[in-house]
Scaffold this motif. Structure first.
Motif, short mmCIF file in Angstrom:
data_model
loop_
_atom_site.label_atom_id
_atom_site.label_comp_id
_atom_site.label_asym_id
_atom_site.label_seq_id
_atom_site.Cartn_x
_atom_site.Cartn_y
_atom_site.Cartn_z
N LEU A 89 0.76 -1.50 -0.09
CA LEU A 89 -0.19 0.22 0.12
C LEU A 89 1.18 1.62 0.19
O LEU A 89 0.57 1.89 -0.73
CB LEU A 89 -0.82 -0.54 1.52
CG LEU A 89 -2.15 -1.21 1.09
CD1 LEU A 89 -2.58 -1.29 2.96
CD2 LEU A 89 -3.03 -0.76 0.43
N LYS A 90 2.45 0.88 0.49
CA LYS A 90 3.04 2.33 0.51
C LYS A 90 3.51 2.56 -0.54
O LYS A 90 3.60 4.06 -0.46
CB LYS A 90 4.18 1.61 1.48
CG LYS A 90 4.91 3.43 1.92
CD LYS A 90 5.85 3.18 3.38
CE LYS A 90 6.66 4.23 3.19
NZ LYS A 90 6.29 5.78 3.37
N GLN A 91 3.47 1.80 -1.46
CA GLN A 91 4.51 1.53 -2.79
C GLN A 91 3.58 3.04 -3.97
O GLN A 91 3.82 3.34 -4.02
CB GLN A 91 4.26 0.74 -3.49
CG GLN A 91 5.64 0.13 -2.71
CD GLN A 91 5.49 -1.09 -4.09
OE1 GLN A 91 4.83 -2.28 -4.12
NE2 GLN A 91 6.23 -2.28 -3.27
N ASN A 92 1.92 2.84 -3.36
CA ASN A 92 0.80 4.09 -3.94
C ASN A 92 0.40 5.50 -3.56
O ASN A 92 -0.48 6.14 -3.47
CB ASN A 92 -0.25 3.08 -4.72
CG ASN A 92 0.57 1.77 -5.41
OD1 ASN A 92 0.66 2.24 -6.80
ND2 ASN A 92 -0.88 0.70 -4.98
N ASN A 93 1.45 5.06 -2.03
CA ASN A 93 0.58 6.33 -1.02
C ASN A 93 1.89 6.75 -0.31
O ASN A 93 2.59 5.65 0.88
CB ASN A 93 -0.70 5.60 -0.33
CG ASN A 93 -1.27 6.71 0.52
OD1 ASN A 93 -0.69 7.72 0.58
ND2 ASN A 93 -2.53 6.53 1.15
N THR A 94 2.25 7.55 0.06
CA THR A 94 3.16 7.88 0.33
C THR A 94 3.00 8.56 1.51
O THR A 94 4.02 8.51 2.42
CB THR A 94 3.70 9.54 -0.76
OG1 THR A 94 2.81 10.70 -0.62
CG2 THR A 94 4.20 8.79 -1.55
N HIS A 95 1.92 8.68 1.85
CA HIS A 95 0.96 9.61 3.26
C HIS A 95 1.66 8.60 4.54
O HIS A 95 1.19 8.65 5.17
CB HIS A 95 -0.10 10.20 2.89
CG HIS A 95 -0.51 11.09 2.25
ND1 HIS A 95 0.42 12.37 2.29
CD2 HIS A 95 -1.19 11.36 0.87
CE1 HIS A 95 -0.37 13.57 2.17
NE2 HIS A 95 -0.94 13.04 0.43
#
Length: 316
Positions: A54-60
């Protein structure tokens, strides 16, 4: 940064994609600058791998992973240390807390100037085995803490001023009593907000009997530490003096009774045959031990590294 969302989780792999996309949608709609801190409390179901994807597509998104399961309090404490937002929101990862509540929680902290706003799930979908102990805990906590305006201390959905979470420590099973910890730290403007409670969509509840027992013990612990942590002699010394005095009065009564019988040439039973003698003896010994316990605790408290660690609101 406006908001930090801290989400402790344990074996919630199925709910994470929906939860993170829901939070992102709410944040984007209200144009908040934000971060989401996912604290994996030793999951074994692939939750950490899901966080990494998920972090790969959401930098937040930010992920923190424990080597083993330490509990919700530990996860929250680590999440609080990492949080950078001016307002910190906590919520559970099981989708029973709605991210749609975030804007109103944020408003109440920033505009109404609350230190802490706790959610209240007035209508719950949990089984009675979970709701009944919760009601008992809430009633006991309200009585012991003096925070009478909260109906649900254990609701996972809460909002804090940044200063609150940076000046409290959460450990053991103390996450249930964060409002109490905040009050003892001097953050007294505590509010409540009715929030939606959603039925669990994935997985199963982690609630068990051990949490009921541990929660009660932690309530006693937090009450004692908060009230007498920096002055233990006030508790142990008072109890010791009262016990010692009671034993001494009983002993004087026994001796006076014996002298009275001697003066009047009356028969009397031996002192050791009188049950009051043993009550007096136990009370005197117990009183002495309690007083010494308070004395030792006072020495430990005075030599503690945080003996003069006080919360300062502002310096001008």
């Amino acid at each position: 940064m406006d908001i930090s969302v801290v989400v402790p989780l344990y074996d919630e792999v199925e709910s994470l994609p929906e939860l993170t996309s829901w939070i992102a949608r709410v944040m984007d709609e209200h144009k908040f600058s934000y971060e989401v801190i996912l604290v994996d409390d030793g999951s074994k179901d692939g939750s950490w791998d899901m966080i990494c994807r998920l972090k790969q597509n959401n930098t937040h998104l930010k992920g923190i992973r424990f080597r083993r399961n330490y509990g919700k309090s530990a996860a929250l404490n680590v999440g609080f240390e990492a949080a950078q937002g001016n307002v910190v929101i906590t919520m559970d990862a099981d989708l029973q807390d709605s991210p749609d509540e975030i804007p109103e929680l944020y408003r109440r902290i920033t505009e109404e100037k609350y230190d802490l706003v706790s959610g209240w799930k007035a209508k719950r979908y949990d089984p009675i085995s979970k709701t009944l102990p919760t009601k008992l805990f809430n009633a006991a906590t309200r009585s012991m803490s003096g925070i009478h305006n909260l109906h649900d201390f254990n609701c996972g959905l809460k909002a804090y001023r940044k200063a609150v979470i940076k000046n409290i420590e959460v450990y053991g099973e103390m996450h249930r009593y964060i409002p109490v910890i905040a009050k003892w730290a001097g953050f007294t403007k505590i509010g409540e907000q009715v929030v939606e409670h959603r039925a669990r969509k994935y997985g199963k509840t982690k609630f068990g009997l051990s949490r009921f027992v541990n929660g009660f013990l932690d309530l006693l612990s937090i009450f004692f530490v908060g009230k007498f942590g920096k002055r233990p002699m006030h508790f142990f010394g008072t109890m010791g003096v009262l016990s010692f005095l009671a034993g001494t009065i009983i002993a004087i009564w026994i001796m006076a009774e014996k002298l009275y019988h001697i003066a009047n040439n009356e028969r009397f039973r031996d002192t050791t045959d009188n049950p009051l003698f043993y009550i007096a003896l136990v009370a005197i010994i117990l009183g002495s031990q309690l007083f010494l316990t308070g004395f030792v605790a006072e020495l430990v408290s005075r030599n503690s590294h945080d003996r003069n660690n006080y919360q300062i609101e502002e310096v001008v």
